[in-house]
Design a protein around this motif. Sequence first.
Motif, PDB file in Angstrom:
ATOM      1  N   GLY A 271      14.803  -0.318  18.387  1.00  0.00           N
ATOM      2  CA  GLY A 271      13.551  -0.557  17.671  1.00  0.00           C
ATOM      3  C   GLY A 271      13.105   0.467  16.898  1.00  0.00           C
ATOM      4  N   GLU A 272      13.629   1.617  17.111  1.00  0.00           N
ATOM      5  CA  GLU A 272      13.099   2.920  16.646  1.00  0.00           C
ATOM      6  C   GLU A 272      13.154   2.838  15.047  1.00  0.00           C
ATOM      7  OE1 GLU A 272      13.532   6.509  18.162  1.00  0.00           O
ATOM      8  OE2 GLU A 272      13.736   5.266  20.292  1.00  0.00           O
ATOM      9  N   THR A 273      12.782   3.276  14.157  1.00  0.00           N
ATOM     10  CA  THR A 273      12.943   3.603  12.575  1.00  0.00           C
ATOM     11  C   THR A 273      12.274   5.018  12.589  1.00  0.00           C
ATOM     12  OG1 THR A 273      11.027   2.616  11.526  1.00  0.00           O
ATOM     13  CG2 THR A 273      12.854   0.834  12.185  1.00  0.00           C
ATOM     14  N   VAL A 274      13.195   5.706  11.357  1.00  0.00           N
ATOM     15  CA  VAL A 274      12.989   6.605  10.780  1.00  0.00           C
ATOM     16  C   VAL A 274      12.099   6.337   9.360  1.00  0.00           C
ATOM     17  CG1 VAL A 274      13.873   9.222   9.671  1.00  0.00           C
ATOM     18  CG2 VAL A 274      15.464   7.474  11.576  1.00  0.00           C
ATOM     19  N   ALA A 275      11.033   6.658   9.347  1.00  0.00           N
ATOM     20  CA  ALA A 275      10.007   6.617   7.889  1.00  0.00           C
ATOM     21  C   ALA A 275      10.883   5.889   6.896  1.00  0.00           C
ATOM     22  CB  ALA A 275       9.195   8.097   8.018  1.00  0.00           C
ATOM     23  N   TYR A 276      11.703   7.453   6.352  1.00  0.00           N
ATOM     24  CA  TYR A 276      12.183   6.675   5.035  1.00  0.00           C
ATOM     25  C   TYR A 276      13.169   5.580   4.918  1.00  0.00           C
ATOM     26  CZ  TYR A 276      16.862   8.538   6.210  1.00  0.00           C
ATOM     27  OH  TYR A 276      18.193   8.887   6.568  1.00  0.00           O
ATOM     28  N   VAL A 277      13.431   5.452   6.075  1.00  0.00           N
ATOM     29  CA  VAL A 277      14.104   3.671   5.917  1.00  0.00           C
ATOM     30  C   VAL A 277      13.664   3.378   5.908  1.00  0.00           C
ATOM     31  CG1 VAL A 277      16.145   2.106   8.030  1.00  0.00           C
ATOM     32  CG2 VAL A 277      15.961   4.604   7.763  1.00  0.00           C
ATOM     33  N   ASN A 278      12.128   2.736   6.037  1.00  0.00           N
ATOM     34  CA  ASN A 278      10.922   1.365   5.823  1.00  0.00           C
ATOM     35  C   ASN A 278      10.798   1.531   3.719  1.00  0.00           C
ATOM     36  OD1 ASN A 278      10.969  -0.989   7.332  1.00  0.00           O
ATOM     37  ND2 ASN A 278       9.505   0.573   9.283  1.00  0.00           N
ATOM     38  N   ASP A 279      10.986   2.388   3.767  1.00  0.00           N
ATOM     39  CA  ASP A 279      10.329   2.307   2.317  1.00  0.00           C
ATOM     40  C   ASP A 279      11.133   1.578   1.453  1.00  0.00           C
ATOM     41  OD1 ASP A 279       8.635   3.712   3.044  1.00  0.00           O
ATOM     42  OD2 ASP A 279       9.701   6.019   2.040  1.00  0.00           O
ATOM     43  N   THR A 280      10.008   0.591   0.822  1.00  0.00           N
ATOM     44  CA  THR A 280      10.508  -0.364  -0.229  1.00  0.00           C
ATOM     45  C   THR A 280       9.703  -0.273  -1.911  1.00  0.00           C
ATOM     46  OG1 THR A 280      11.314  -2.088   1.384  1.00  0.00           O
ATOM     47  CG2 THR A 280      11.173  -2.274  -0.894  1.00  0.00           C
ATOM     48  N   LEU A 281      10.327   0.225  -2.258  1.00  0.00           N
ATOM     49  CA  LEU A 281      10.037   0.058  -4.350  1.00  0.00           C
ATOM     50  C   LEU A 281       9.694  -1.055  -4.515  1.00  0.00           C
ATOM     51  CD1 LEU A 281      11.378   3.360  -5.805  1.00  0.00           C
ATOM     52  CD2 LEU A 281       9.599   3.321  -4.321  1.00  0.00           C
ATOM     53  N   VAL A 282       8.521  -1.233  -4.587  1.00  0.00           N
ATOM     54  CA  VAL A 282       8.331  -3.122  -6.056  1.00  0.00           C
ATOM     55  C   VAL A 282       8.193  -2.719  -7.396  1.00  0.00           C
ATOM     56  CG1 VAL A 282       7.141  -4.958  -5.618  1.00  0.00           C
ATOM     57  CG2 VAL A 282       7.674  -3.472  -4.416  1.00  0.00           C
ATOM     58  N   CYS A 283       9.525  -2.805  -8.182  1.00  0.00           N
ATOM     59  CA  CYS A 283       9.855  -2.992  -9.469  1.00  0.00           C
ATOM     60  C   CYS A 283       9.432  -3.686 -10.011  1.00  0.00           C
ATOM     61  CB  CYS A 283      10.868  -2.043  -9.984  1.00  0.00           C
ATOM     62  SG  CYS A 283      11.637  -0.464  -8.976  1.00  0.00           S
ATOM     63  N   LEU A 284       9.065  -3.883 -11.544  1.00  0.00           N
ATOM     64  CA  LEU A 284       8.687  -5.216 -12.611  1.00  0.00           C
ATOM     65  C   LEU A 284      10.038  -4.822 -12.738  1.00  0.00           C
ATOM     66  CD1 LEU A 284       4.837  -4.606 -13.305  1.00  0.00           C
ATOM     67  CD2 LEU A 284       5.571  -6.599 -11.317  1.00  0.00           C
ATOM     68  N   ILE A 285      10.533  -6.036 -13.348  1.00  0.00           N
ATOM     69  CA  ILE A 285      11.459  -6.403 -14.451  1.00  0.00           C
ATOM     70  C   ILE A 285      11.307  -7.403 -15.478  1.00  0.00           C
ATOM     71  CG2 ILE A 285      14.436  -6.820 -14.483  1.00  0.00           C
ATOM     72  CD1 ILE A 285      13.664  -4.265 -12.962  1.00  0.00           C
ATOM     73  N   PRO A 286      11.354  -6.227 -16.582  1.00  0.00           N
ATOM     74  CA  PRO A 286      10.472  -7.656 -18.063  1.00  0.00           C
ATOM     75  C   PRO A 286      12.140  -8.606 -18.228  1.00  0.00           C
ATOM     76  CG  PRO A 286      11.841  -5.521 -18.439  1.00  0.00           C
ATOM     77  CD  PRO A 286      11.348  -5.740 -17.352  1.00  0.00           C
ATOM     78  N   LYS A 287      11.377  -9.960 -18.166  1.00  0.00           N
ATOM     79  CA  LYS A 287      11.917 -11.599 -18.795  1.00  0.00           C
ATOM     80  C   LYS A 287      12.316 -11.468 -20.136  1.00  0.00           C
ATOM     81  CE  LYS A 287       9.847 -13.940 -14.643  1.00  0.00           C
ATOM     82  NZ  LYS A 287       8.553 -14.912 -14.547  1.00  0.00           N
ATOM     83  N   VAL A 288      11.245 -11.243 -20.787  1.00  0.00           N
ATOM     84  CA  VAL A 288      11.443 -10.656 -22.365  1.00  0.00           C
ATOM     85  C   VAL A 288      11.830  -9.369 -22.691  1.00  0.00           C
ATOM     86  CG1 VAL A 288      10.291 -13.414 -22.383  1.00  0.00           C
ATOM     87  CG2 VAL A 288       8.856 -11.283 -22.708  1.00  0.00           C
ATOM     88  N   LYS A 289      12.257  -9.419 -23.942  1.00  0.00           N
ATOM     89  CA  LYS A 289      12.607  -8.213 -24.554  1.00  0.00           C
ATOM     90  C   LYS A 289      10.979  -7.554 -24.956  1.00  0.00           C
ATOM     91  CE  LYS A 289      16.733  -8.912 -26.842  1.00  0.00           C
ATOM     92  NZ  LYS A 289      17.802  -8.199 -27.848  1.00  0.00           N
ATOM     93  N   LYS A 290      10.034  -8.524 -25.707  1.00  0.00           N
ATOM     94  CA  LYS A 290       8.175  -7.784 -25.983  1.00  0.00           C
ATOM     95  C   LYS A 290       7.574  -8.804 -24.926  1.00  0.00           C
ATOM     96  CE  LYS A 290       8.616  -6.517 -30.473  1.00  0.00           C
ATOM     97  NZ  LYS A 290       8.204  -6.496 -31.999  1.00  0.00           N
ATOM     98  N   THR A 291       7.385  -7.107 -23.861  1.00  0.00           N
ATOM     99  CA  THR A 291       6.464  -8.072 -22.864  1.00  0.00           C
ATOM    100  C   THR A 291       4.960  -8.115 -23.317  1.00  0.00           C
ATOM    101  OG1 THR A 291       6.447  -5.921 -21.867  1.00  0.00           O
ATOM    102  CG2 THR A 291       7.847  -7.300 -21.222  1.00  0.00           C
ATOM    103  N   ILE A 292       3.757  -9.009 -22.749  1.00  0.00           N
ATOM    104  CA  ILE A 292       2.281  -8.831 -23.355  1.00  0.00           C
ATOM    105  C   ILE A 292       1.288  -9.025 -22.232  1.00  0.00           C
ATOM    106  CG2 ILE A 292       0.996 -10.113 -24.482  1.00  0.00           C
ATOM    107  CD1 ILE A 292       3.190 -10.615 -26.384  1.00  0.00           C
ATOM    108  N   ARG A 293       2.201 -10.087 -21.020  1.00  0.00           N
ATOM    109  CA  ARG A 293       1.904 -10.900 -19.761  1.00  0.00           C
ATOM    110  C   ARG A 293       2.341 -10.549 -18.560  1.00  0.00           C
ATOM    111  NH1 ARG A 293       1.655 -14.996 -23.016  1.00  0.00           N
ATOM    112  NH2 ARG A 293       0.054 -15.570 -24.623  1.00  0.00           N
ATOM    113  N   MET A 294       1.918 -10.324 -17.701  1.00  0.00           N
ATOM    114  CA  MET A 294       2.455  -9.893 -15.848  1.00  0.00           C
ATOM    115  C   MET A 294       3.013 -11.067 -15.796  1.00  0.00           C
ATOM    116  SD  MET A 294       1.828  -6.954 -15.040  1.00  0.00           S
ATOM    117  CE  MET A 294       2.736  -7.486 -13.357  1.00  0.00           C
TER     118      MET A 294
END
Length: 174
Positions: A93-116
């Motif tokens: 059950g031990e984890t190395v700190a970097y193993v738990n790192d997760t980045l949340v990224c936003l991928i655009p659904k349309v070409k010109k994004t205006i709203r979240m």
Amino acid sequence: MVADYLGNLFRLENTQRDYVSQVLDCMEARLSHRSSAYLDAIFTAEKVCKTVFDMALSKAPRPDGLPAGFYQNFWSTVGKNVTEGCLKCLQSGETVAYVNDTLVCLIPKVKKTIRMSEFRPISLCNVIYKIVATTLTNRLRNVIGEVTSEVHITFIPRRLITNTAIVGFECLHS
């Protein structure tokens, strides 16, 4: 005041341990001894290796920049260390700190994004994390039917969430 209540609620002092024990004693065991032993069995290097080679080569980039294909192509070099790290997480059950790192990224659904609302969030997890999580998932997949009620739909193979709507519709008619 709420923080104090929640902090005290989840603190396992002797009196609370008694309450937890009393609650658990009242609960019916749903998992067979055989399945329980299966879940408690020691994870093997073969299972970790199988998980790695079952992963998609480059489904999504990871925070470390290395897709699963890297690990598959260079398994002869990195396999021993990856396996040891994963087994350490799985067994103790031990984890190395970097193993738990997760980045949340936003991928655009349309070409010109205006709203979240025009973005779709995705999580970029490390491959090591995904190996550990998938190995656990593969093991749990074999016994999930024993602990899940017939009325639960989501996450069970061959059950569709649309069945919930059908069951609700049928209940209204009956």
